[in-house]
Structures are given as structure tokens and as C-alpha cells.
Design a protein around this motif. Sequence first.
Motif, PDB file in Angstrom:
ATOM      1  N   CYS A 167     -21.786  49.593 -38.996  1.00 42.97           N
ATOM      2  CA  CYS A 167     -21.191  48.318 -38.595  1.00 42.97           C
ATOM      3  C   CYS A 167     -19.918  48.555 -37.779  1.00 42.97           C
ATOM      4  N   LYS A 190     -18.227  42.076 -35.670  1.00 44.60           N
ATOM      5  CA  LYS A 190     -18.508  40.886 -36.473  1.00 44.60           C
ATOM      6  C   LYS A 190     -18.685  39.705 -35.523  1.00 44.60           C
ATOM      7  N   GLU A 191     -19.465  38.728 -35.941  1.00 45.93           N
ATOM      8  CA  GLU A 191     -19.752  37.581 -35.085  1.00 45.93           C
ATOM      9  C   GLU A 191     -18.755  36.468 -35.344  1.00 45.93           C
ATOM     10  N   THR A 244     -14.567  45.367 -34.655  1.00 49.48           N
ATOM     11  CA  THR A 244     -13.873  45.361 -35.937  1.00 49.48           C
ATOM     12  C   THR A 244     -13.804  46.778 -36.468  1.00 49.48           C
TER      13      THR A 244
END
Length: 455
Positions: free
Chosen positions: A59, A62-63, A71
Amino acid sequence: MGNNQFYELNPTIEDYVKQCKKTSHIDLDLYSQYEVKRGLRDLNGRGVLVGLTEISDVCSTKEVDGKLIPTEGSLFYRGYNVFDIVKNQKDSNHFGYEECVYLLLFGELPTPQQLNEFATLLATYRTLPTNFVRDIIMKAPSRDMMNTLARSVLTLYSYDENADDTSLPNVLRQCLQLISLFPQLSVYGYQAYNHYHEGQSLFIHLPREDYSTAENILHMLRPDSKFTPLEAKLLDIALILHMEHGGGNNSTFTTHLVSSSGTDTYSAIAAAIGSLKGPRHGGANIKVMGMFDDLKDNVKDWNDDEAIADYLTRLLHKQAFDRQGLIYGMGHAVYSLSDPRAVIFRSFVERLSEEKGRTDEFKLYSTVERLAPQIIAKERKIYKGVSPNVDFFSGFAYNMLDLPVELYTPIFAIARIAGWSAHRMDELIYNNKIMRPAYKYVGQHRDYPTKKKHD
């Protein structure tokens, strides 16, 4: 045929290469015209979606309001944040890697009893076939340890009575054996190279059943087999951080690709090793070490931020080190603001630098870590954040562990075989279709010349 024999040809091999280059003249604009995702990535660097997985999650965004925002990076193994996995490893417990192997393969954290049983199973698999070391590893030792590792894996096929059986129980057995044997194959391959090519003493220590993977690597590598708890712990953490990184990294995707053909485990894993051997994938930490060696030669005062910043600027201007215009160890294809593996590894590297009396070098790394993103941002357009990746610290860590450079990439393989194995199992369980992407032909069709035209 030796290389010199090629040059005796008329025309020479260089003439043939020139012809190859002359033939390869695809207009780069065609890639945009036909929406070809070069490197299997879109224009923003995101990988083309080719599969689904529950093994790990990488990851970096982020949306927010329908937009992807960079992020702090995070890495999950079977849903567990690697930060939490490492944080819960006790200093006295060097079975962190084995615990994560269990997690990746079977989807759940093992109970203490399950971990003990699993570690015992792996220990029983740490036995090479009779005379394998003498007949395979010691004969014609390669100068490249990844070559030795791939050759050894392919040779193990000949010792397996069920080598081509792709049933899940058999493949799992093969994967567990390879996970257990990779440290021996790598270290013994290095010992053979060090003896026959470098003229050093030969040491072949048998692995100990009561040692973890990290402990056994140090035990088999060092002449006196001695190591400190912190040394073993740091290597164990390194194995955990390198063992899996999503299905899209080159070597893991290779595992999926080759496994989809229905081939045997040894061929699939050897192909993954071949991918990891590439300097664009597994050899980055060696480049970092070379860069820092060059920095030390050119900057005498390691506390001089201005001199260090000038050197980093010259790197970007292709005026220093290998003149490729790169600050090695900075940035990642997926992560933007931070690489969680580098963040985790940093504190352990700092502790080991204190134990080894090399805090001045760690401070130098910290200075480059601080200055490099600023300099890169000044010199180049950055569409996402840039930060140290795991390779930034791993080479320094391995150097403090007295690991030879020749083993840096094999250590990566020793860790990543766990992820490869989990993904191979996934490919056999969920997918039953050979991968067959498309290449568009952009040349011209031609009539074959008649004999008269040849004349």
C-alpha cells in the motif's frame, strides 16, 4: 564454444549484432498509439492488473475524493501489518522468518506448538542428497552465486522421484524442501567459489537442527560458526522484510507465469532465481554499497552536509560513481512517501552499528537519507514522494554482518523463496489457464524471394 571462437567468424559476432540493431527499429510512438503498457505499467507507473491475491498487500496511496493520494507505505502479509509482525518478535526468538513462512503458506499465524512442529519439519528437510555437495556444488563452481543456486535447484530435479508431479501435496513438499535447502545451496556455493577461485580455506558446516534459518546462515558461513544474538536477529528481520512483496514484482510474477504452463517446481523456482539475479531487481543493495564507497572516497568530512549534497547532485548529473544519474537506494516503483521495510530495518541497523562501533557510518547514511529527497526534488520533477527503500540500508547491514557481497542477492532469494512458494501454490489452486499476453506485429509482410532473385 568459447567467446574467442566467435570472433574468428567472418562476419564477426559484432557484425551480426549490428544487423540485429538495424532490424529492431520500432517507432516508440507506436507504444502510445496502441496503448501498450511498457514494463506492464501505465503512464503513472502503476502495474497492469493481471491477477488477484490474498498473500500480501503493498500500500502506498489512499483514495480521497475519488483521487489517489500518496501516503506512508505499508506492507501486509495475509492481512497482518509487517510493522506488527516485527514488533511482536521477541529478541530471544529467532523463528520470526519461520513463523512468516507458515503464515504466507497457510494463511494463519501458527500457535507455539504449530510453529515448533513446522520448524522441526523444515529442519528435517535440511539434508542434501548424498554426495550432492561434492558432485554438484564443488565441481565447476561459478563466480556468480545466483548461477550456482539456479543450477543446484535444477539438479535437485534429478534426485526427486516425483519431480513432475504437480499435485498440491507434492508441490508443497517440494517447496518446503527448497525453502529449507536454499541457505545451504547458497552458502556452500559461496564456500566453493571462495576456495577454488579465491584460494581461501574451505569450510562446510552442516546445519544445526536447533538453529533457525538466520542462525544457520551465519553458522554455515563463518569459520568459527560464532555470532551474537543481535546479528542473528537482524538477519532474521532482513529475511522477513524481503520474503514477499506482492504478486507483481518481477520474480514472483515469473513464478506465476512459468507455473501457469504446468511445469515442475524446480523449473519454476529456477526461473524466478534468474529474474531475481537481474541488477534491476535483486542487486540494488550492491549498487548502494558501491555508491557509498565512492562517496567516502570523494567526501572526506562525513559531517559536511554541503560536500555530501554536492556529491549527490553530481550523481544526478551523471558526474560521479557509475554516471547513470541515479542515487541508489532512493525511491521505489510502488512506495512514495516511505518504504515500510526501510523504516523497520533502520532501527535494527542502527543498533548493530552501535554493537560494531560503526555509528559514524550510520550517521553518514542518515545524512544521505535526509538530503537525497531534497536534492532529487530540486533537480527533477517528482510526481510522487521519494524516500529510502529497503536496499538503502540492507547492504550496509550485510556488510556489518561480514556477509560477502557475492551472497547479497542469494540472501534475497533465501527470503523470497517463501513468497514464490506461496504464489506457486496459489497459481496451481486458483488458476488453470496458461498466461498468454499479446504482442502486436508492426512490421510488414513480405514475399519470400524466388531462387532466381537470390541469384
